[in-house]
Design a protein around this motif. Structure first.
Motif, PDB file in Angstrom:
ATOM      1  N   THR A   1       0.852  -1.207   0.000  1.00 36.61           N
ATOM      2  CA  THR A   1       0.000   0.000   0.000  1.00 36.61           C
ATOM      3  C   THR A   1       0.880   1.247   0.000  1.00 36.61           C
ATOM      4  OG1 THR A   1      -1.492  -1.287   1.393  1.00 36.61           O
ATOM      5  CG2 THR A   1      -1.991   1.038   1.183  1.00 36.61           C
ATOM      6  N   ALA A   2       1.948   1.215   0.816  1.00 41.46           N
ATOM      7  CA  ALA A   2       2.837   2.382   0.897  1.00 41.46           C
ATOM      8  C   ALA A   2       3.541   2.594  -0.445  1.00 41.46           C
ATOM      9  CB  ALA A   2       3.859   2.161   2.015  1.00 41.46           C
ATOM     10  N   ARG A   3       3.968   1.466  -1.051  1.00 45.66           N
ATOM     11  CA  ARG A   3       4.660   1.573  -2.346  1.00 45.66           C
ATOM     12  C   ARG A   3       3.711   2.150  -3.413  1.00 45.66           C
ATOM     13  NH1 ARG A   3       7.277  -3.138  -0.785  1.00 45.66           N
ATOM     14  NH2 ARG A   3       5.845  -4.480  -1.894  1.00 45.66           N
ATOM     15  N   GLU A   4       2.462   1.734  -3.341  1.00 42.72           N
ATOM     16  CA  GLU A   4       1.482   2.229  -4.312  1.00 42.72           C
ATOM     17  C   GLU A   4       1.273   3.735  -4.140  1.00 42.72           C
ATOM     18  OE1 GLU A   4      -2.067  -0.172  -4.497  1.00 42.72           O
ATOM     19  OE2 GLU A   4      -3.073   1.470  -5.583  1.00 42.72           O
ATOM     20  N   THR A   5       1.230   4.210  -2.866  1.00 41.22           N
ATOM     21  CA  THR A   5       1.103   5.654  -2.603  1.00 41.22           C
ATOM     22  C   THR A   5       2.295   6.388  -3.211  1.00 41.22           C
ATOM     23  OG1 THR A   5      -0.065   5.198  -0.551  1.00 41.22           O
ATOM     24  CG2 THR A   5       0.900   7.377  -0.756  1.00 41.22           C
ATOM     25  N   LEU A   6       3.465   5.774  -3.081  1.00 43.11           N
ATOM     26  CA  LEU A   6       4.686   6.390  -3.615  1.00 43.11           C
ATOM     27  C   LEU A   6       4.583   6.568  -5.131  1.00 43.11           C
ATOM     28  CD1 LEU A   6       7.647   7.090  -2.457  1.00 43.11           C
ATOM     29  CD2 LEU A   6       8.323   5.031  -3.664  1.00 43.11           C
ATOM     30  N   THR A   7       4.089   5.524  -5.813  1.00 38.46           N
ATOM     31  CA  THR A   7       4.055   5.603  -7.286  1.00 38.46           C
ATOM     32  C   THR A   7       2.856   6.404  -7.795  1.00 38.46           C
ATOM     33  OG1 THR A   7       3.039   3.429  -7.187  1.00 38.46           O
ATOM     34  CG2 THR A   7       5.337   3.503  -7.873  1.00 38.46           C
ATOM     35  N   THR A   8       1.701   6.252  -7.155  1.00 43.58           N
ATOM     36  CA  THR A   8       0.509   6.918  -7.709  1.00 43.58           C
ATOM     37  C   THR A   8       0.265   8.292  -7.084  1.00 43.58           C
ATOM     38  OG1 THR A   8      -0.908   5.934  -6.026  1.00 43.58           O
ATOM     39  CG2 THR A   8      -0.677   4.723  -8.085  1.00 43.58           C
ATOM     40  N   GLY A   9       0.762   8.514  -5.898  1.00 43.92           N
ATOM     41  CA  GLY A   9       0.529   9.788  -5.208  1.00 43.92           C
ATOM     42  C   GLY A   9      -0.796   9.815  -4.466  1.00 43.92           C
ATOM     43  N   ARG A  10      -1.552   8.674  -4.526  1.00 44.41           N
ATOM     44  CA  ARG A  10      -2.868   8.641  -3.845  1.00 44.41           C
ATOM     45  C   ARG A  10      -2.703   8.220  -2.383  1.00 44.41           C
ATOM     46  NH1 ARG A  10      -5.074   6.381  -8.735  1.00 44.41           N
ATOM     47  NH2 ARG A  10      -4.879   4.295  -7.868  1.00 44.41           N
TER      48      ARG A  10
ATOM     49  N   ARG B   1      10.055  11.620  -4.707  1.00 45.15           N
ATOM     50  CA  ARG B   1       8.865  11.272  -3.929  1.00 45.15           C
ATOM     51  C   ARG B   1       9.228  10.612  -2.608  1.00 45.15           C
ATOM     52  NH1 ARG B   1       3.777  10.793  -6.551  1.00 45.15           N
ATOM     53  NH2 ARG B   1       3.903  11.611  -8.669  1.00 45.15           N
ATOM     54  N   TYR B   2       8.450  10.929  -1.571  1.00 45.14           N
ATOM     55  CA  TYR B   2       8.603  10.322  -0.242  1.00 45.14           C
ATOM     56  C   TYR B   2       7.209   9.910   0.217  1.00 45.14           C
ATOM     57  CZ  TYR B   2      12.933  12.898  -0.523  1.00 45.14           C
ATOM     58  OH  TYR B   2      14.121  13.388  -0.938  1.00 45.14           O
ATOM     59  N   VAL B   3       7.157   9.062   1.240  1.00 43.56           N
ATOM     60  CA  VAL B   3       5.851   8.696   1.820  1.00 43.56           C
ATOM     61  C   VAL B   3       5.833   9.139   3.275  1.00 43.56           C
ATOM     62  CG1 VAL B   3       4.302   6.817   2.486  1.00 43.56           C
ATOM     63  CG2 VAL B   3       5.478   6.742   0.302  1.00 43.56           C
ATOM     64  N   MET B   4       4.774   9.893   3.605  1.00 44.87           N
ATOM     65  CA  MET B   4       4.608  10.298   5.007  1.00 44.87           C
ATOM     66  C   MET B   4       3.574   9.366   5.634  1.00 44.87           C
ATOM     67  SD  MET B   4       3.667  14.026   6.361  1.00 44.87           S
ATOM     68  CE  MET B   4       2.033  13.935   5.762  1.00 44.87           C
ATOM     69  N   ARG B   5       3.925   8.698   6.723  1.00 44.23           N
ATOM     70  CA  ARG B   5       3.004   7.737   7.358  1.00 44.23           C
ATOM     71  C   ARG B   5       2.582   8.302   8.717  1.00 44.23           C
ATOM     72  NH1 ARG B   5       5.451   1.765   6.504  1.00 44.23           N
ATOM     73  NH2 ARG B   5       3.384   1.232   5.704  1.00 44.23           N
TER      74      ARG B   5
END
Ligand code: ADP
Length: 488
Positions: free
Chosen positions: A114-123, A151-155
């Motif tokens: 899920t986190a990887r998908e957020t990284l690639t799609t931005g959703r 791109r980064y992911v904020m959790r």
């Protein structure tokens, strides 16, 4: 598979009502619970988004370098911030944690799909993690874009303990309340069914009292006008009619036994007398002819009885042939003279000659004799009987008038019914109440009819109409059905 249901109607009604109520309650409770869960999650997610915005506003992201905007300004602010937002973390595109709260770092959340998908799609991505403490953590993954579009992911996380507690409390309440509601409903249904079915029990109790020997009991009527009242009214009507026909039947049997016993007693007495006293041939002859009369009477009674037993379907079978009605009527008048003479009744006949047609002689003879017999039987001493036979066009008309005690308007409706006898004469004049019933059936079987007019105290007139059919036009006469309505 067939579900075994309780045998008693009361329990069955209560059971069925409770089952449908239970289904309704379960569906409602399940929908309410699902709605609540959705609502709680929505609130959590709104809260997470707010926290995400707050965290983002605190961080400045460069090339793999994250800085707290107010780090230098006030370390205490960060302390306070971490106390309110306990779980946050900034992760680079390799899943490495660049910055975050201590509590989040301690959890070492996995780098999920899920986190990887957020990284690639931005959703946004939404996840739930089970913590070693047993609590659950709701996590929002949001994409953050740094320098050079990196791109980064904020959790951001939030503990679901309060929400889970509220939901499980709700579940417990539902699980405790629903069975109580069902129990209360089952008891209520049982008592309501009992109250409503009390009338059925009363009807059953009344039905038990009814026997062929006692038809006086009646079914109870509550007065509410409901279906059970309607049922009771209908059954009471049927019972009333049954009671009347039972009474008639037993009265008929009483009359009949009297009718049979009387000539038998006389015959026996005469035979005994003849055996005791050695008489002349003439004496024996006289005795035998008297006995013959009684035997004839008996035979007529028995044939009436046979006819009645066989004619359950109210039919008379005819064997028609060409007959001279005038001769038959004249012979009947002559034959009755002896009997009318005994009662001092004058009998006169005006018989048009040669009225011929297709008749069953046996049945016709029976009809005529019955009318003449009645006219004499129910007459006063010194009375009169007038018989007229005439033909008009293709119809013969036979009228038998007497000066007897007559028949009331009410009884005129009933005298053609099987076994009916007027109450006033039941004891004084013997009879079976079958003669007129068969007379009408015979007249109708020949395509004609019979009617009566009478004034009580002055006499009666019976009028028989018969179609005159000659050989050539003789149709197949069906065995006519006798109808129940009386012709006046
Ligand atoms: P039964 O004469 O055997 O009683 P019927 O069927 O011939 O039976 O007659 C039915 C009833 O009709 C009689 O019981 C009597 O009450 C009444 N009835 C018949 N004929 C006469 C009549 N001519 N005058 C008065 N009443 C009559």
């Amino acid at each position: 598979m067939k579900v075994p249901l309780p045998r008693r109607l009361q329990s069955r009604l209560a059971f069925k009502q409770t089952v449908s109520f239970a289904l309704l309650v379960i569906v409602l409770a399940w929908s309410a619970y699902a709605f609540l869960v959705r609502h709680v999650y929505d609130q959590l997610d709104d809260e997470l988004q707010d926290r995400g915005i707050a965290v983002r506003s605190m961080l400045q992201v460069r090339n793999n370098d994250v800085r707290w905007l107010n780090k230098e300004a006030d370390p205490e602010v960060r302390e306070q911030f971490e106390r309110s937002v306990r779980f946050y973390q900034l992760v680079d595109d390799q899943g490495r944690s660049l910055e975050g709260s201590r509590e989040m770092a301690a959890l070492q959340l996995p780098w999920t799909a899920t986190a990887r998908e957020t990284l690639t799609t931005g959703r946004y991505g939404w996840e739930i993690f089970e913590l070693p403490t047993g609590a659950r953590l709701r996590v929002l993954d949001a994409s953050v874009i740094g320098l050079q579009q990196r791109r980064y992911v904020m959790r951001i996380g939030i503990l679901m303990t309060d929400a889970d507690d509220a939901l499980s409390r709700m579940k417990l309440v539902l699980l405790a309340v629903i069975p109580l509601m069902l129990l209360a409903h089952a008891l209520n249904s049982w008592f309501v069914a009992k109250r409503e079915l009390r009338m059925v029990e009363e009807i059953t109790a009344a039905a038990r009292k009814i026997t062929p020997l006692d038809l006086t009991a009646r079914f109870p009527v509550s007065g509410s006008g409901d279906e059970l009242d309607e049922l009771s009214h209908t059954l009471n009507g049927n019972l009333g009619r049954l009671q009347i026909s039972f009474q008639r039947m037993s009265e008929f049997l009483r009359n009949l036994s009297h009718e049979i016993r009387q000539p038998l007693t006389v015959m026996r007495a005469e035979a005994e007398q003849a055996l005791r006293v050695r008489g002349s041939d003439e004496g024996y002859r006289e005795m035998l002819s008297k006995q013959l009369e009684h035997v004839e009477l008996l035979a007529r009674t028995v044939s009436d009885l046979m006819e009645m037993a066989q004619s359950d379907d109210e039919e008379v079978k005819l064997h028609c042939q060409s007959e001279d009605l005038s001769e038959m009527v004249q012979a009947a008048i002559d034959g009755m003279r002896l009997k009318s003479g005994e009662m001092n009744i004058q009998i006169s006949g005006t018989v048009q000659r040669s009225i011929t047609g297709q008749f069953d002689p046996g049945q016709m003879w029976r009809l005529i004799l019955n009318l003449l017999d009645n006219a004499i039987k129910y007459n006063h001493p010194n009375g009169r009987v007038d018989v007229v036979l005439s033909a008009h066009q293709d119809t013969a008309m036979l009228t038998v008038s007497d000066t007897g005690h007559g028949i009331s308007a009410e009884e005129q409706q009933k005298i053609f019914e099987r076994g009916y006898r007027a109450t006033s004469i039941r004891k004084s004049v013997s009879g079976t109440g079958l003669g007129l019933h068969f007379a009408r059936t015979i007249a109708r079987a020949h395509g004609g009819d019979i009617e009566v007019s009478s004034s009580p105290g002055r006499g009666s007139t019976f009028r028989v109409t018969l179609p005159l059919i000659n050989d050539a036009e003789m149709p197949e006469l069906p065995a006519a059905k006798s109808r129940e309505n009386t012709v006046n």
